[in-house]
Design a protein around this motif. Structure first.
Motif, PDB file in Angstrom:
ATOM      1  N   LEU A   1       0.836  -1.207   0.000  1.00  0.00           N
ATOM      2  CA  LEU A   1       0.000   0.000   0.000  1.00  0.00           C
ATOM      3  C   LEU A   1       0.869   1.255   0.000  1.00  0.00           C
ATOM      4  N   THR A   2       0.444   2.255  -0.764  1.00  0.00           N
ATOM      5  CA  THR A   2       1.084   3.573  -0.706  1.00  0.00           C
ATOM      6  C   THR A   2       0.550   4.291   0.537  1.00  0.00           C
ATOM      7  N   ASP A   3       1.065   5.487   0.818  1.00  0.00           N
ATOM      8  CA  ASP A   3       0.534   6.267   1.955  1.00  0.00           C
ATOM      9  C   ASP A   3      -0.973   6.476   1.772  1.00  0.00           C
ATOM     10  N   LYS A   4      -1.349   6.783   0.522  1.00  0.00           N
ATOM     11  CA  LYS A   4      -2.769   7.008   0.210  1.00  0.00           C
ATOM     12  C   LYS A   4      -3.578   5.754   0.543  1.00  0.00           C
ATOM     13  N   GLY A   5      -3.017   4.608   0.213  1.00  0.00           N
ATOM     14  CA  GLY A   5      -3.706   3.342   0.506  1.00  0.00           C
ATOM     15  C   GLY A   5      -3.750   3.060   2.000  1.00  0.00           C
ATOM     16  N   LEU A   6      -2.631   3.341   2.693  1.00  0.00           N
ATOM     17  CA  LEU A   6      -2.565   3.088   4.143  1.00  0.00           C
ATOM     18  C   LEU A   6      -3.620   3.895   4.887  1.00  0.00           C
ATOM     19  N   GLU A   7      -3.902   5.105   4.382  1.00  0.00           N
ATOM     20  CA  GLU A   7      -4.913   5.956   5.040  1.00  0.00           C
ATOM     21  C   GLU A   7      -6.311   5.324   4.962  1.00  0.00           C
ATOM     22  N   LEU A   8      -6.494   4.418   4.017  1.00  0.00           N
ATOM     23  CA  LEU A   8      -7.817   3.791   3.858  1.00  0.00           C
ATOM     24  C   LEU A   8      -8.057   2.695   4.890  1.00  0.00           C
ATOM     25  N   LEU A   9      -6.974   2.129   5.413  1.00  0.00           N
ATOM     26  CA  LEU A   9      -7.131   0.964   6.305  1.00  0.00           C
ATOM     27  C   LEU A   9      -8.052   1.219   7.491  1.00  0.00           C
ATOM     28  N   PRO A  10      -7.852   2.323   8.256  1.00  0.00           N
ATOM     29  CA  PRO A  10      -8.752   2.528   9.407  1.00  0.00           C
ATOM     30  C   PRO A  10     -10.214   2.705   8.987  1.00  0.00           C
ATOM     31  N   ILE A  11     -10.406   3.291   7.801  1.00  0.00           N
ATOM     32  CA  ILE A  11     -11.783   3.504   7.310  1.00  0.00           C
ATOM     33  C   ILE A  11     -12.408   2.154   6.960  1.00  0.00           C
ATOM     34  N   LEU A  12     -11.637   1.320   6.303  1.00  0.00           N
ATOM     35  CA  LEU A  12     -12.133  -0.012   5.945  1.00  0.00           C
ATOM     36  C   LEU A  12     -12.390  -0.838   7.216  1.00  0.00           C
ATOM     37  N   ASN A  13     -11.547  -0.632   8.231  1.00  0.00           N
ATOM     38  CA  ASN A  13     -11.777  -1.327   9.506  1.00  0.00           C
ATOM     39  C   ASN A  13     -13.118  -0.923  10.109  1.00  0.00           C
ATOM     40  N   MET A  14     -13.377   0.379  10.069  1.00  0.00           N
ATOM     41  CA  MET A  14     -14.650   0.873  10.624  1.00  0.00           C
ATOM     42  C   MET A  14     -15.833   0.301   9.836  1.00  0.00           C
ATOM     43  N   LEU A  15     -15.676   0.203   8.523  1.00  0.00           N
ATOM     44  CA  LEU A  15     -16.743  -0.364   7.682  1.00  0.00           C
ATOM     45  C   LEU A  15     -16.970  -1.826   8.040  1.00  0.00           C
ATOM     46  N   THR A  16     -15.861  -2.548   8.258  1.00  0.00           N
ATOM     47  CA  THR A  16     -15.969  -3.972   8.597  1.00  0.00           C
ATOM     48  C   THR A  16     -16.651  -4.140   9.948  1.00  0.00           C
ATOM     49  N   GLU A  17     -16.257  -3.304  10.907  1.00  0.00           N
ATOM     50  CA  GLU A  17     -16.895  -3.390  12.237  1.00  0.00           C
ATOM     51  C   GLU A  17     -18.378  -3.060  12.138  1.00  0.00           C
ATOM     52  N   TRP A  18     -18.698  -2.045  11.340  1.00  0.00           N
ATOM     53  CA  TRP A  18     -20.112  -1.672  11.132  1.00  0.00           C
ATOM     54  C   TRP A  18     -20.866  -2.885  10.584  1.00  0.00           C
ATOM     55  N   ASN A  19     -20.216  -3.539   9.624  1.00  0.00           N
ATOM     56  CA  ASN A  19     -20.880  -4.668   8.970  1.00  0.00           C
ATOM     57  C   ASN A  19     -21.042  -5.838   9.938  1.00  0.00           C
ATOM     58  N   LEU A  20     -20.033  -6.083  10.758  1.00  0.00           N
ATOM     59  CA  LEU A  20     -20.114  -7.185  11.733  1.00  0.00           C
ATOM     60  C   LEU A  20     -21.193  -6.886  12.770  1.00  0.00           C
ATOM     61  N   ARG A  21     -21.324  -5.609  13.112  1.00  0.00           N
ATOM     62  CA  ARG A  21     -22.359  -5.240  14.098  1.00  0.00           C
ATOM     63  C   ARG A  21     -23.747  -5.501  13.520  1.00  0.00           C
ATOM     64  N   HIS A  22     -23.863  -5.285  12.218  1.00  0.00           N
ATOM     65  CA  HIS A  22     -25.228  -5.282  11.662  1.00  0.00           C
ATOM     66  C   HIS A  22     -25.557  -6.484  10.783  1.00  0.00           C
ATOM     67  N   ASN A  23     -24.543  -7.116  10.228  1.00  0.00           N
ATOM     68  CA  ASN A  23     -24.848  -8.233   9.330  1.00  0.00           C
ATOM     69  C   ASN A  23     -24.060  -9.457   9.762  1.00  0.00           C
ATOM     70  N   SER A  24     -24.787 -10.519  10.095  1.00  0.00           N
ATOM     71  CA  SER A  24     -24.013 -11.750  10.370  1.00  0.00           C
ATOM     72  C   SER A  24     -23.691 -12.364   9.009  1.00  0.00           C
ATOM     73  N   GLY A  25     -23.321 -13.662   9.013  1.00  0.00           N
ATOM     74  CA  GLY A  25     -23.042 -14.315   7.723  1.00  0.00           C
ATOM     75  C   GLY A  25     -21.578 -14.134   7.367  1.00  0.00           C
ATOM     76  N   GLY A  26     -21.082 -15.139   6.592  1.00  0.00           N
ATOM     77  CA  GLY A  26     -19.658 -15.227   6.255  1.00  0.00           C
ATOM     78  C   GLY A  26     -19.194 -13.984   5.503  1.00  0.00           C
ATOM     79  N   GLU A  27     -18.034 -13.489   5.886  1.00  0.00           N
ATOM     80  CA  GLU A  27     -17.472 -12.298   5.238  1.00  0.00           C
ATOM     81  C   GLU A  27     -16.054 -12.607   4.822  1.00  0.00           C
ATOM     82  N   VAL A  28     -15.707 -12.326   3.592  1.00  0.00           N
ATOM     83  CA  VAL A  28     -14.299 -12.457   3.203  1.00  0.00           C
ATOM     84  C   VAL A  28     -13.570 -11.271   3.804  1.00  0.00           C
ATOM     85  N   GLY A  29     -12.585 -11.502   4.596  1.00  0.00           N
ATOM     86  CA  GLY A  29     -11.824 -10.384   5.171  1.00  0.00           C
ATOM     87  C   GLY A  29     -12.585  -9.741   6.304  1.00  0.00           C
ATOM     88  N   GLY A  30     -13.586 -10.399   6.875  1.00  0.00           N
ATOM     89  CA  GLY A  30     -14.308  -9.888   8.067  1.00  0.00           C
ATOM     90  C   GLY A  30     -15.254  -8.780   7.766  1.00  0.00           C
TER      91      GLY A  30
END
Lengths: 100, 100
Positions: free
Chosen positions: B71-100
């Motif tokens: 990842l470039t710096d630009k890409g690295l900045e996306l990681l925390p946002i994607l983490n928040m999206l994944t947590e949001w999804n885990l909170r609200h949607n069960s079911g198998g997730e690739v990459g959580g």
């Protein structure tokens, strides 16, 4: 992750979520904000967002009938994340953006 | 907003960004993590991510040739946002997730 992106990944969904935001919005406003002619796309996207529990639709028995859309708690939790995405995009990509 | 989603909106891109994360990854690992047969999709998505400046590709003159993505710096900045999206999804949607 795929689930998340499948839920909000379609580019118009984030514009719709963003447009509704903390308010209640009507179809016309949402459609205008999307800046596209097709009514089919916003209609479908709103339906999907409703099925995913991200927005709610309220119809008022008036003449003419009035329909409003608003974010559910699940939808409201997305707003800060979408804001971060928009800021990331503004930091890294210039060029016109619908909804920033 | 449309730009943001157009950049990372495609569902596989977030899986790729997530898989690379803070490490350097080879095509094979990324392809396996996506859990799909097609090599065309990861190849295209990696190319788009590279064009968007979110990842970098480094080829090593070895036999056999070795290629790594990070990842470039630009890409690295996306990681925390994607983490928040994944947590949001885990909170609200069960079911198998690739990459959580």
């Amino acid at each position: 992750m795929t689930g998340t992106m499948a839920t909000i990944g379609k580019k118009w969904k984030s514009v719709i979520i963003y447009t509704i935001g903390l308010k209640r919005q009507r179809f016309g406003i949402i459609h205008t904000k999307m800046g596209i002619i097709s009514r089919k796309i916003p209609t479908e996207q709103l339906k999907e967002l409703e099925e995913d529990g991200i927005i709610k639709r309220e119809a008022f028995k008036e003449v003419p009938p009035r329909v409003e859309y608003f974010l559910t708690d699940k939808g409201l939790e997305l707003l800060p994340i979408l804001n971060m995405l928009t800021e990331w995009n503004l930091r890294h990509n210039s060029g016109g953006e619908v909804g920033g």
